[in-house]
Design a protein around this motif. Structure first.
Motif, PDB file in Angstrom:
ATOM      1  N   ALA A 260       0.829  -1.208   0.000  1.00  0.00           N
ATOM      2  CA  ALA A 260       0.000   0.000   0.000  1.00  0.00           C
ATOM      3  C   ALA A 260       0.863   1.258   0.000  1.00  0.00           C
ATOM      4  O   ALA A 260       1.953   1.295   0.586  1.00  0.00           O
ATOM      5  CB  ALA A 260      -0.917   0.013   1.221  1.00  0.00           C
ATOM      6  N   ASP A 261       0.375   2.303  -0.662  1.00  0.00           N
ATOM      7  CA  ASP A 261       0.997   3.623  -0.560  1.00  0.00           C
ATOM      8  C   ASP A 261       0.623   4.217   0.788  1.00  0.00           C
ATOM      9  O   ASP A 261      -0.569   4.335   1.112  1.00  0.00           O
ATOM     10  CB  ASP A 261       0.514   4.530  -1.699  1.00  0.00           C
ATOM     11  CG  ASP A 261       1.078   5.924  -1.593  1.00  0.00           C
ATOM     12  OD1 ASP A 261       2.232   6.127  -1.981  1.00  0.00           O
ATOM     13  OD2 ASP A 261       0.344   6.808  -1.087  1.00  0.00           O
ATOM     14  N   THR A 264      -1.729   7.377   0.817  1.00  0.00           N
ATOM     15  CA  THR A 264      -3.091   7.027   0.401  1.00  0.00           C
ATOM     16  C   THR A 264      -3.818   6.279   1.505  1.00  0.00           C
ATOM     17  O   THR A 264      -4.994   6.535   1.778  1.00  0.00           O
ATOM     18  CB  THR A 264      -3.050   6.172  -0.877  1.00  0.00           C
ATOM     19  OG1 THR A 264      -2.415   6.907  -1.921  1.00  0.00           O
ATOM     20  CG2 THR A 264      -4.448   5.793  -1.321  1.00  0.00           C
ATOM     21  N   ALA A 265      -3.102   5.358   2.143  1.00  0.00           N
ATOM     22  CA  ALA A 265      -3.712   4.571   3.217  1.00  0.00           C
ATOM     23  C   ALA A 265      -4.069   5.433   4.421  1.00  0.00           C
ATOM     24  O   ALA A 265      -5.140   5.268   5.018  1.00  0.00           O
ATOM     25  CB  ALA A 265      -2.771   3.438   3.627  1.00  0.00           C
ATOM     26  N   PHE A 411      -6.348  -1.163   0.886  1.00  0.00           N
ATOM     27  CA  PHE A 411      -5.334  -0.259   0.346  1.00  0.00           C
ATOM     28  C   PHE A 411      -4.156  -1.083  -0.187  1.00  0.00           C
ATOM     29  O   PHE A 411      -3.550  -1.871   0.537  1.00  0.00           O
ATOM     30  CB  PHE A 411      -4.866   0.725   1.425  1.00  0.00           C
ATOM     31  CG  PHE A 411      -5.947   1.682   1.834  1.00  0.00           C
ATOM     32  CD1 PHE A 411      -6.175   2.843   1.114  1.00  0.00           C
ATOM     33  CD2 PHE A 411      -6.778   1.391   2.905  1.00  0.00           C
ATOM     34  CE1 PHE A 411      -7.196   3.715   1.461  1.00  0.00           C
ATOM     35  CE2 PHE A 411      -7.803   2.251   3.267  1.00  0.00           C
ATOM     36  CZ  PHE A 411      -8.013   3.415   2.542  1.00  0.00           C
ATOM     37  N   SER A 412      -3.870  -0.902  -1.470  1.00  0.00           N
ATOM     38  CA  SER A 412      -2.797  -1.633  -2.147  1.00  0.00           C
ATOM     39  C   SER A 412      -2.467  -0.925  -3.446  1.00  0.00           C
ATOM     40  O   SER A 412      -3.355  -0.381  -4.102  1.00  0.00           O
ATOM     41  CB  SER A 412      -3.235  -3.075  -2.429  1.00  0.00           C
ATOM     42  OG  SER A 412      -2.315  -3.727  -3.282  1.00  0.00           O
ATOM     43  N   ASP A 413      -1.183  -0.953  -3.827  1.00  0.00           N
ATOM     44  CA  ASP A 413      -0.770  -0.370  -5.112  1.00  0.00           C
ATOM     45  C   ASP A 413      -0.766  -1.399  -6.233  1.00  0.00           C
ATOM     46  O   ASP A 413      -0.455  -1.056  -7.375  1.00  0.00           O
ATOM     47  CB  ASP A 413       0.622   0.271  -4.974  1.00  0.00           C
ATOM     48  CG  ASP A 413       0.527   1.769  -4.681  1.00  0.00           C
ATOM     49  OD1 ASP A 413      -0.613   2.273  -4.547  1.00  0.00           O
ATOM     50  OD2 ASP A 413       1.581   2.421  -4.583  1.00  0.00           O
ATOM     51  N   ASN A 433      -8.625   1.745  -2.135  1.00  0.00           N
ATOM     52  CA  ASN A 433      -7.784   2.947  -2.082  1.00  0.00           C
ATOM     53  C   ASN A 433      -8.629   4.204  -1.910  1.00  0.00           C
ATOM     54  O   ASN A 433      -8.256   5.292  -2.351  1.00  0.00           O
ATOM     55  CB  ASN A 433      -6.889   3.052  -3.328  1.00  0.00           C
ATOM     56  CG  ASN A 433      -5.830   1.977  -3.363  1.00  0.00           C
ATOM     57  OD1 ASN A 433      -5.299   1.583  -2.322  1.00  0.00           O
ATOM     58  ND2 ASN A 433      -5.514   1.482  -4.554  1.00  0.00           N
ATOM     59  N   ARG A 434      -9.782   4.038  -1.284  1.00  0.00           N
ATOM     60  CA  ARG A 434     -10.689   5.145  -0.966  1.00  0.00           C
ATOM     61  C   ARG A 434     -11.287   4.923   0.417  1.00  0.00           C
ATOM     62  O   ARG A 434     -11.599   3.795   0.789  1.00  0.00           O
ATOM     63  CB  ARG A 434     -11.851   5.212  -1.968  1.00  0.00           C
ATOM     64  CG  ARG A 434     -11.501   5.747  -3.339  1.00  0.00           C
ATOM     65  CD  ARG A 434     -12.706   5.686  -4.269  1.00  0.00           C
ATOM     66  NE  ARG A 434     -13.879   6.362  -3.712  1.00  0.00           N
ATOM     67  CZ  ARG A 434     -14.118   7.674  -3.776  1.00  0.00           C
ATOM     68  NH1 ARG A 434     -13.239   8.453  -4.374  1.00  0.00           N
ATOM     69  NH2 ARG A 434     -15.211   8.185  -3.277  1.00  0.00           N
TER      70      ARG A 434
END
Length: 474
Positions: A260-261, A264-265, A411-413, A433-434
């Motif tokens: 995850a970023d 963002t997380a 959450f993950s890229d 990611n939201r």
């Protein structure tokens, strides 16, 4: 407060009794509101039945234009409704403005959906007869709304019901009836016929709603609230075989995967946790962070949470207002005490400030054990409970290990990997990611004990319609 009486058949009625609405920031009486009884409920049902006969027969475009006008009028008055939400619910000004905007959007969305109750004509493969399918208004709808979104939960139910052609009786939460009452003059101005929408605040919720659900004219019950109350309403609805639309409790997990970023997380978790002060069925309740990220994630989240300003939401500089009442605040405090006693670590917050007001500070707990009460139940407050994981499949198993299935967050890229995780989660909604999933254009609802049916999207209007099939030859 201008509108504090019962709203029945387009008129304001005093009611035989009244109850006080408390400002949660000051603990002072905000208004005295009329309390509906059985006779008032019967009057509202009579009014809705009369009004619906004409409303259901109107062209879909006519209903659409009324809803469109309601959106325009509410959009012009967002600040007014936001202020009222803050006064009776406590949420900070920016949060209240966000709710008012979201609430108004349901009128616009269902203005567009009102003209799209699409049916079907096709050939029966075996008989060759025509299959004609159409959707018709189901009948009168009883709408029971919670205190955490006094505007949005009302419009999310009222707008699709009106789009479908139904008459409604709204029972708002006793803690926050003022916003829904204040909306009635706006609906009048928009062109909603007299009697079509009725609002019955009451301290006798159980008896009042049960009476209406046993009236043969009522065909739909839409409820947002706890799973426990939802079960009781479903039992009452079964007697008349009503269409139930139930948006019930949640225990939302957040999965922060190894790839995850971090920013963002953190941003997404803050939104999922602190929107509406955590007083939401969609609020992040269990935060599972991969062990490689846990230390940095906890430090950053604690920093962000600690920076939030707590106070009366009418102050524009305040980020976090009070919880809705003393019971809610005390329950949050008990969750924190229980987690600490079972081995959790307090990273920030955790102390009830001196009154007045039902305030609780943004709080972060790390190393929260599975046995902690806050992991098993909805916190409904500004407490982030962090746990760690090493194995992704174990995190998914723990996330699914609950009777609830409303919403989860991932959450993950790695998009492919993230989508695979989302599909393994037994939830009606997933934020990828939201930290926000609620949208009038999307079907809102859960699996398992989190409810039945969907609100919003195209499905939201169909909850208030019956499908009719005609077999014909020509």
């Amino acid at each position: 407060m201008d509108y504090t009486d019962l709203y029945i058949d387009g008129e304001w009625r005093k009611g035989a009794e009244r109850f006080d609405v408390i400002n949660p920031a000051t603990e002072e009486v905000l208004a005295s509101v009329a309390s509906a009884d059985i006779a008032d409920a019967d009057a509202a049902l009579d009014a809705a039945e009369r009004a619906m006969a004409d409303w259901a027969a109107r062209k879909p475009r006519e209903r659409s234009e009324v809803l469109r006008r309601a959106w325009e009028l509410m959009t012009e008055r967002l600040d007014h409704f936001a202020h009222l939400i803050t006064l009776e619910n406590g949420k900070a000004g920016a949060d209240a403005k966000g709710e008012a905007t979201y609430a108004a959007e349901f009128f616009r969305w269902f203005a567009e959906e009102a003209v799209r109750a699409d049916g079907m004509i096709t050939h029966a493969p075996a008989s060759g007869a025509r299959i004609v399918v159409q959707h018709k208004p189901a009948g009168l709808a009883v709408l029971v709304t919670p205190w955490n979104y006094p505007a949005a939960m009302g419009t999310r139910k009222t707008a699709p019901a009106l789009a479908a052609g139904c008459g409604v009786i709204i029972k708002p939460a006793s803690e926050t009836p003022l916003t829904m009452l204040a909306l009635m003059p706006l609906l009048e101005e928009a062109g909603v016929p007299k009697g079509l929408v009725n609002v019955l605040p009451s301290k006798k919720t159980g008896a009042l709603v049960d009476h209406m659900l046993h009236d043969p004219r009522v065909r739909v019950v839409s409820f947002t609230g706890s799973t426990g109350v939802g079960r009781k309403l479903l039992k009452s609805a079964a007697d008349q075989v009503l269409k139930p639309a139930m948006e019930l409790g949640g225990n939302a997990p957040v999965l922060v995967l190894k790839d995850a970023d971090m920013n963002t997380a953190i941003d997404g978790t803050m939104l999922a946790k602190m929107r509406n002060l955590g007083e939401a069925c969609t609020a992040a309740n269990r935060i599972y962070v991969h062990e490689d990220l846990a230390e940095a994630f906890t430090a950053k989240l604690s920093q962000r949470m600690s920076a939030l300003k707590v106070g009366d939401g009418t102050d524009p500089s305040v980020d976090v207002g009070p919880l809705v009442n003393a019971d809610t605040r005390d329950k949050v405090a008990e969750f924190v005490s229980d987690a600490l006693a079972k081995g959790a670590k307090l990273e920030c917050g955790g102390t009830v400030p001196n009154g007045p007001g039902y305030f609780y500070p943004p709080t972060v707990l790390s190393n929260v054990p599975e046995t902690a009460d806050c992991v098993q139940d909805e916190i409904f407050g500004p407490v982030a409970a962090i746990q760690t994981f090493a194995d992704e499949e174990d995190a998914i198993r723990r996330a699914n290990n609950t009777e609830y299935g409303l919403v989860a967050y991932v959450f993950s890229d790695d998009f492919k990997r993230a989508m695979q995780v989302c599909e393994k989660l037994d939830y009606g909604m997933v934020g990828l990611n939201r930290g926000l999933v609620s949208d009038p254009a999307a079907p809102f609802g859960g699996t398992k004990q989190s409810g039945l049916g969907r609100e919003g999207g195209h499905e939201g209007m169909l909850e208030f319609m019956e499908t009719q099939y005609i077999s014909a030859e020509w």
